[in-house]
Enzyme design. Structure first.
Site, PDB file in Angstrom:
ATOM      1  N   HIS A   1       1.188   0.209 -13.269  1.00 35.23           N
ATOM      2  CA  HIS A   1       1.999  -0.968 -13.605  1.00 35.23           C
ATOM      3  C   HIS A   1       3.464  -0.545 -13.617  1.00 35.23           C
ATOM      4  CE1 HIS A   1       2.582  -4.960 -15.341  1.00 35.23           C
ATOM      5  NE2 HIS A   1       3.467  -4.413 -16.154  1.00 35.23           N
TER       6      HIS A   1
ATOM      7  N   ASN B   1      -5.244   1.793 -13.002  1.00 34.52           N
ATOM      8  CA  ASN B   1      -4.268   0.856 -12.442  1.00 34.52           C
ATOM      9  C   ASN B   1      -2.872   1.405 -12.708  1.00 34.52           C
ATOM     10  OD1 ASN B   1      -3.218  -1.572 -11.305  1.00 34.52           O
ATOM     11  ND2 ASN B   1      -2.833  -2.345 -13.374  1.00 34.52           N
TER      12      ASN B   1
ATOM     13  N   GLY C   1       0.787  -1.235   0.000  1.00 31.87           N
ATOM     14  CA  GLY C   1       0.000   0.000   0.000  1.00 31.87           C
ATOM     15  C   GLY C   1       0.817   1.283   0.000  1.00 31.87           C
TER      16      GLY C   1
HETATM   17  C1  GRF Z   1       3.439  -1.471  -7.461  1.00 32.32           C
HETATM   18  O1  GRF Z   1       4.692  -1.755  -8.026  1.00 32.32           O
HETATM   19  C2  GRF Z   1       2.384  -1.411  -8.543  1.00 32.32           C
HETATM   20  O2  GRF Z   1       2.866  -0.894  -9.755  1.00 32.32           O
HETATM   21  C3  GRF Z   1       1.999  -2.836  -8.733  1.00 32.32           C
HETATM   22  O3  GRF Z   1       2.033  -3.379  -7.419  1.00 32.32           O
HETATM   23  C4  GRF Z   1       2.937  -2.624  -6.609  1.00 32.32           C
HETATM   24  C5  GRF Z   1       2.179  -2.148  -5.418  1.00 32.32           C
HETATM   25  O4  GRF Z   1       2.977  -1.516  -4.464  1.00 32.32           O
HETATM   26  N1  GRF Z   1       0.721  -2.941  -9.393  1.00 32.32           N
HETATM   27  P1  GRF Z   1       2.324  -0.851  -3.185  1.00 32.32           P
HETATM   28  O5  GRF Z   1       1.391  -1.882  -2.554  1.00 32.32           O
HETATM   29  O6  GRF Z   1       1.578   0.374  -3.624  1.00 32.32           O
HETATM   30  O7  GRF Z   1       3.455  -0.527  -2.267  1.00 32.32           O
END
Ligand code: GRF
Length: 204
Positions: A111, A109, A14
């Protein structure tokens, strides 16, 4: 101008969620964080939501026995909190058809690579950065896109290119990309809030 009411879906750490919460608290982003939903009852994301005083919900195949029921429960939870923009922030599940239809053009989203490359089956978490490093690319990056029924699919809203250094390790690259993610997510939301990016004009 869009009065943003954000609903988050997150499975893990998160940190993107936290970056957006912080930006709302310090006034950089004019938006309301309305609800944090996680499929993982023990996720740090849920803890972060709770400590920020945001309503949270654990919705998963443990709380709902079929994917259809889970999908409807997610849609209802987002509607209950009058969410108008859904933020996937490290959500490891595919969103169901009810939620996607109800919030079409209203789900983002992030990525950790330059889509459409390094996406699809098996491309999540560290696997992405591992593949990028072994491909001898000079650049990687971050992509924010609208969500449709498929993983890592849907129109690209924002992208940031990040140079790969010779001395990069899996960890250093992951960390650098993540900090760019925080910045790009907040900046993109600022542009949506101000009307500079008009999600309504982007057709799926
Ligand atoms: C991030 O690298 C995001 O791009 C991917 O999952 C990860 C989540 O990180 N979809 P966080 O939970 O926000 O620290």
């Amino acid at each position: 101008m869009m009065n943003l009411r954000l609903g988050f879906l997150a499975s893990g750490g998160g940190s993107n969620l936290q970056a957006i919460i912080d930006a709302c608290k310090n006034g950089r982003l004019k938006a309301e964080c309305c609800v944090v939903i996680s499929n993982n009852s023990k996720s740090k994301a849920l803890k972060r939501g709770k400590s920020a005083g945001i309503p949270t919900a654990h919705l998963s195949t443990k709380t709902h026995s079929t994917n259809e029921q889970l999908d409807l429960a997610i849609t209802e939870k987002l509607e209950e909190h009058k969410v108008n923009l859904v933020i996937l922030a490290g959500y490891m599940k595919l969103l169901g058809p009810s939620t996607v239809a109800k919030f079409r053009n209203r789900i983002l989203n992030i990525h950790p690579a330059l889509l459409p490359r390094f996406s699809g089956k098996g491309f999540y978490g560290k696997n992405i950065h591992k593949s990028v490093l072994s491909s001898n690319e000079k650049f990687t990056g971050v992509t924010i896109h609208l969500v449709d029924e498929q993983y890592d699919h849907g129109p690209i809203i924002a992208q940031k290119r990040i140079a790969i250094m010779k001395e990069d390790t899996l960890e250093s690259l992951e960390q650098r990309v993540l900090s760019h993610e925080h910045e790009l997510y907040v900046n993109t939301l600022r542009q949506i809030a101000s009307g500079e990016i008009d999600l309504g004009s982007i057709a799926l």
